[in-house]
Design an enzyme around this catalytic site. Structure first.
Site, PDB file in Angstrom:
ATOM      1  CE  LYS A 136      -3.840   2.160   2.531  1.00  0.00           C
ATOM      2  NZ  LYS A 136      -4.643   2.163   3.778  1.00  0.00           N
ATOM      3  CB  SER A 140      -8.073   3.806   2.924  1.00  0.00           C
ATOM      4  OG  SER A 140      -7.163   3.161   3.811  1.00  0.00           O
ATOM      5  CB  SER A 193      -8.180   1.024   5.831  1.00  0.00           C
ATOM      6  OG  SER A 193      -8.852   2.261   5.830  1.00  0.00           O
TER       7      SER A 193
END
Lengths: 101, 497, 479
Positions: free
Chosen positions: B80, B155, B179
């Site tokens: 990420k 997210s 997330s």
């Protein structure tokens, strides 16, 4: 607690506090959005918490230290690579007029 | 060779060690898949040249060391973009950090690299991890591999989509309010938020420091365990990482191979389940419960009276900490600097106005407000008191009633792109109701895909355990995996529409 | 001045002291000064995204030490908070500081002013990180930011508003400096900025119990300026009140050139620091064992040494003041006295001759070419009448130049005092013979010619003659 909602000026003040420029046109929408969030989070005021200790850390950890030994620093070339304006070993910003530290 | 993108890392490892495939082939196959499915927009940055070079070295290492090589040697991973990677652009999905190349590695990333993993790229995400749909990215939204018109969740939407679509067998994400778990649920893969402090936060760009935790995505429970094992542990650079010895997750998982769920008590929090569930989710949840009973589990109704207040406490805590953590983005030492300023004040305000997206700005402003003079007690402190109550609720439940708390991951299946961004920001926040309390309480939570909705969208269940109970959660998940046989590889090959 | 007698001044000081650690308070780069700009900058110091602070253990040791030396109660639990403001020298946009739960509370410092012992109570001592430095360009419209100082450990020592005159503030600050140096936690140099002071000043009519409106004065870069700035501020405030005005709560900046203060920001403009507990830093817990360990390592403190010197060595207050100014002066003195027990003479030599030469050469007593033992030997040689006091000064100069012992200087230069009566007798006889005219004058009643003969003897012996013996022999011969 009385229900609180932000005025246009409050929104501008909060933007200033956040160091984020906003335009006049943005104010009404922002005000509405921020107030809807504040409305929602203010429901907490109805929950009694007298005498409840706040939790700032999940674990009862304390005293995490490092030893007092210095290590190498970044070289100025490395800093220059990431900085928007770095020259002669200094970060450069517009002249600071008013001291507020 | 496209089936290479459907393998688990343990299968890849076996093939690499036997010489059946090379890391070069494996990594190339994944880049082919990434190209083939580029519409998903799951990556912000790809590092193909570097990855192929690393694959070449990995092949040599495997030849030399065989099974003594690191567990992930030659295996592709996706990271990420919230996690800093030395020498690889790290943007956090924000214009603010466009072009920022960190001079150091996030601890969790470094641990994966040390185990031989090959980074293929940095995954797309909501800007600074603020969002539940991945639509708040400065680099465009990510699409759900199961339906291109829908969101992957957020997210960490890019990481979830990458793993679900076969672009990478595993990925790292961050979880501040769901997330990892929510996009894993919406994309039909496994995802875990470990206990707070289990994985070092060093190098995870801070969103809400008291809630943030790095965790893995995978297509199998074993891969999840392997990855968690690799990234966990005390880090001298993170004073909030915990000393507790990291269990041998993978080994402990093996003991579940012959087990069902006999004697395990699943708590259903009636306070959280009142309304708001989409029919397909509700049906699936009920079906899961009846299957669990057949597997010997005990279903108990529990009470978490403050769990429903978590969302409000979260939307004070997270923005407050975010406003503080994001104060460092000022256009002076790194990151975006406006090109039109005439004073220092303007430099700050314009750089931040231009660098941050709308949702980030909203949260910073809310955070600045709740911390501003005279409001601290009524907001931040109050939220931390609520946090204590939430913690106590879970403690009582685990002590008196159940071993695991079971809820759906999300009240809905993946929603349509644009569906929630056009409404009030609050609409999006409400989607986090099942995941947020876990962050407030610091507990570990796992997202397990269990079924497909009538419109063929994944539905996931969340299991939550006491602090440091990751092994139990992995074990339970492995039983679900065996019993529900969710088709995790359905989107790892072939066309994605 | 008559106006001032109607008013009482109330002063409190906030003092920042940089701690002498090797590395920064929360980061690994060096905490030294005087390096190339931005050359002490690791990830944490730069505030890079993803970085986390970890507390330097020695910083806590030092702060506990200072807390004990200032009679504070060391708090079992203290915490760190974030204090937010945007400024280029503050990399993270917040300063990590102790806010609601500081490490040390409720202490006091005793100091002497004009022979009177006074006390300033301390509200608290807390830990925080220093900011970097902004260097303001003259004409190019640019400010330059150097983050070397960012993250250097600081203690902030907050006093109660217990001082009533500028001189008291000065004396308290000097005492604090002395404590910081004795405990070796800070080199306490105001000119270099390792010791910094802000003053809170208010005035109120004599007899009024409630405090006047407080004005904070910043930028006090020397002991001299602290007193001067407060004096000026007091006069300004009184003038405002006398002319019917009111004092505004504000922060003022001292202008060293003009000797005046000017407004920097009003209370309304004061920053909203948005304090909240730092989630990255677990609480600091200090148990009695830790405190005990530091207590055991505590050196004798300035006031303790002062009292001991007064009582034990029976020296005058002024001399003791000088001897205890720095621990290493006191140590030098005590080493010398240990070698030769004449505290009065040793202290005279230190405070006059030795300091005179050291000052002239710009040296500290730590770098003195004359060791305490050699100084003691010199005093002993005088006491044993091996050399005269006058010769001793010559010997001392040579010791200072060469670092030699007084014995070897005296030996080499033949400066030993002449106390052999036969030799002195011979010399004196010769002088009397050579000066019949003067002898005649003396005998005819000119008593002052006695001094002439003594002088001639000294000249002949190059000052080495034992003056007492010369006197005796001369008297006998002239009788």
């Amino acid at each position: 607690m009385k229900k609180l909602s932000l005025s246009d000026n409050d929104v501008k003040h909060v933007a200033k506090l956040s160091a984020i420029e906003i335009t006049e046109e943005e104010v009404p929408t922002l005000k509405e959005q921020l107030n809807s969030i504040l409305d929602y989070v203010q429901t907490l005021s109805e929950i009694p918490t007298r005498g409840v200790e706040p939790t700032f850390h999940i674990h009862p950890v304390s005293n995490v230290f490092r030893d007092d030994v210095h290590q190498a620093s970044y070289k100025s070339e490395e800093i220059a690579k990431i900085a928007p304006d770095f020259k002669d070993n200094f970060f450069r910003v517009p002249q600071i007029i008013k001291s507020n530290s | 060779m496209s089936e290479l993108t459907s393998l688990t890392t343990s299968e890849m490892r076996a093939k690499l060690l036997s010489g059946e495939i090379s890391s070069m082939e494996l990594v190339s196959a994944h880049f082919d898949r990434i190209e083939e499915t580029s519409d998903l927009n799951s990556f912000i940055t790809l590092v193909k040249d570097q990855a192929l070079k690393n694959a070449e070295s990995a092949d040599i290492i495997i030849k030399e060391k065989g099974s003594n090589s690191g567990l992930f040697t030659g295996i592709p991973v996706a990271i990420k973009d919230q996690l800093v990677t030395k020498g690889i652009e790290t943007t956090c999905g924000s214009k603010m950090l466009k072009g920022f190349i960190p001079p150091y590695d996030c601890t969790a990333v470094k641990k994966l690299k040390d185990a031989g993993a090959i980074i293929v790229g940095k995954t797309n995400q909501d800007e600074f991890a603020m969002g539940s749909s991945n639509e708040y990215s400065a680099f465009g939204p990510v699409k759900n591999p199961w339906d291109n018109s829908r969101v992957p969740g957020g997210s960490s939407g890019g990481s979830a989509a990458a793993v679900a679509s076969g672009q990478s067998p595993i990925a790292l994400g961050t979880d501040t309010g769901g997330s990892i778990r929510q996009p894993a649920g919406l994309c039909g893969i496994y995802g875990m938020k470990p206990t707070y402090g289990r994985v070092s936060r060093y190098g995870a760009v801070a969103f809400a420091s008291s809630l943030d935790q790095i965790g893995p995505f995978a297509r199998s429970v074993k891969d999840l365990a392997l990855t968690l094992q690799t990234i966990s542990g005390l880090d001298s650079n993170d004073a909030t990482s915990v000393k507790d010895k990291v269990p041998e997750f993978v080994k402990e998982l093996e003991s579940w191979e012959s087990k069902d769920l006999k004697g395990i008590r699943f708590g259903i929090p009636k306070d959280l389940m009142s309304g708001g569930l989409e029919d397909s989710v509700s049906n699936s949840f009920n079906e899961v419960i009846s299957r669990l009973v057949k597997l010997g589990a005990e279903i108990v109704e529990i009470s978490l009276p403050h769990a429903s207040s978590s969302l409000a406490a979260y939307y004070i805590t997270a923005p407050a900490e975010a406003a503080s953590n994001l104060a460092r983005f000022d256009g002076i030492r790194y990151g975006h600097r406006s090109s039109s300023y005439h004073s220092l004040q303007e430099l700050y305000e314009k750089s931040r106005a231009e660098g941050f997206g709308k949702e980030v700005k909203r949260r910073i402003m809310i955070g600045s407000f709740v911390l501003s003079s005279g409001y601290y007690d009524a907001y931040y402190k109050k939220a931390q008191q609520i946090r204590t109550l939430v913690i106590n609720d879970y403690k009582a439940a685990f002590m008196n009633s159940c071993d695991v708390v079971l809820t759906p991951v999300s009240p809905t299946v993946a929603f349509k792109l644009g569906e929630k961004t056009s409404a009030s920001p609050l609409t999006m926040y409400l989607a986090d109701i099942f995941t947020v309390p876990i962050n407030l309480a610091g507990l570990p939570g796992i997202s397990i895909p269990t079924s497909l909705s009538p419109e063929k969208l994944p539905i996931g269940m969340q299991c939550v355990g006491p602090l440091f109970s990751e092994s139990l959660l992995l074990g339970v998940a492995s039983v679900f995996e065996r019993e529900f046989k969710f088709p995790v590889t359905q989107r790892t090959t072939g066309r994605i529409n | 001045m008559s106006q001032e007698q109607k008013f009482e001044t109330v002063i409190g000081l906030e003092v920042h002291a940089q701690l002498l650690t090797d590395s920064k308070i929360f980061a690994v780069s060096g905490a030294t000064s005087g390096k190339t700009p931005n050359s002490l900058t690791d990830s944490v110091t730069l505030g890079l995204p993803g970085c986390l602070p970890v507390l330097n253990r020695r910083v806590v040791d030092f702060a506990i030490k200072l807390g004990l030396a200032t009679n504070c109660s060391i708090q079992k639990m203290s915490t760190f908070s974030r204090k937010h403001y945007f400024y280029p020298d503050l990399p993270k946009g917040y300063q990590i500081s102790q806010y609601d739960l500081p490490l040390c509370k409720d202490g006091f410092v005793e100091y002497r002013l004009n022979g009177e012992l006074k006390r300033v109570n301390l509200t608290r001592i807390h830990l925080e990180e220093d900011a970097g430095k902004n260097i303001h360009g003259e004409s190019d419209g640019i400010s330059y930011v150097d983050l070397n100082r960012a993250g250097v450990p600081l203690v902030e020592i907050v006093s109660e508003p217990d001082m009533r005159r500028p001189e008291e503030a000065g004396a308290y600050l000097k005492q604090l400096k002395q404590i910081l140096r004795y405990t070796e936690v800070c080199d306490a140099n105001m000119e270099d900025g390792s010791l910094r002071c802000d003053a809170n000043v208010s005035v109120r009519p004599i007899g009024q119990t409630e405090l006047g409106v407080k004005v904070e004065i910043k930028n006090l870069n020397s002991f001299k300026f602290v007193e001067r700035a407060i004096q000026h501020e007091v006069e300004r405030q009184i003038a405002v009140i006398e002319s019917g005005g009111t004092i505004l709560q504000e922060t003022r900046l001292f202008d060293e050139q003009k000797g005046t203060t000017r407004s920097m920001r009003s209370k309304e403009e004061a920053a909203d620091y948005k304090y909240f507990p730092d989630p990255d830093l677990p609480p600091l817990i200090v148990d009695s064992e830790w405190i005990g360990k530091i207590k055991d390592s505590l050196p004798e403190l300035p006031n303790e040494i002062y009292n001991r010197f007064i009582n034990y060595y029976k020296l005058d207050a002024y001399t003791v003041e000088i001897l205890t100014l720095e621990s290493f002066i006191a140590r030098f003195f005590e080493q010398a006295v240990a070698a030769h027990n004449n505290p009065q003479a040793v202290s005279n030599w230190i405070t006059s001759e030795l300091f005179g030469r050291l000052n002239k050469e710009g040296l500290s007593i730590m770098d003195s070419p004359v060791s305490p033992e050699n100084l003691a030997s010199l005093v002993r040689m005088i006491d044993e009448e091996l050399i005269s006091g006058k010769i001793a000064k010559t010997v001392f100069d040579e010791m200072f130049e060469s670092g030699s012992s007084p014995e070897s200087v005296v030996e080499k230069k033949g400066l030993k005092q002449l106390s052999d009566p036969d030799i002195l007798d011979k010399v004196i006889s010769q002088i009397l013979e050579k000066n019949p005219k003067q002898l005649e004058e003396y005998r005819s009643g000119k008593d002052k010619m006695f001094g002439f003969f003594v002088g001639q003897v000294m000249k002949e012996t190059e000052g080495r003659a034992n003056p007492v013996m010369v006197n005796d022999i001369l008297k006998a011969k002239l009788a």
